[in-house]
Design a protein around this motif. Sequence first.
Motif: not given
Length: 156
Positions: A26-39, A132-136, A141-144
């Motif tokens: 959940i914390l990895a996904m929160k950090a990933t979602a925050e990265w998407v928000r920033g993008y 869509r653009e940043k799916k990969r 990011r989540y995995g790392k």
Amino acid sequence: MIEFKIRGTAIKGLGRISANVMPASILAMKATAEWVRGYVVKYKLSGQVLHNRNGGLSGAIQSDAKIRAGSVIGRVGSGLKGRMLAYARIHELGGIIRTKDAPYLIFKTASGWVKTKEVKMPKRSYLQSSVREKKREIVNRYGKLFYASLSRGSIL
């Protein structure tokens, strides 16, 4: 609000191995979602898709994450309500704006005043297109972040 998820029974099964797995995911996904928000804010709401006029939409974009039915779900979207939510939604999805209490919509454009009963707004996706653009990159990011958290034996 747009959702993206890492899904499957793997997360459920891993939960039995270690008490750190679910909090780490959940914390990895929160950090990933925050990265998407920033993008979204930096690239989509500052000129690429929409022009930033007063920062109302950019300032309202939020991120969060949750676990539901064995999937880790990242969420990015507007925390707006009322008229501003309608503004966010019409740009993301497109649609038709019609009058409610007046016979016409009246507004100024670069070529003068316009008087009409409805306006068709084209889709100007800033959330769905970002995912869509940043799916990969989202998956990587989540995995790392997830792996790093488990490797350290601690939460992010």
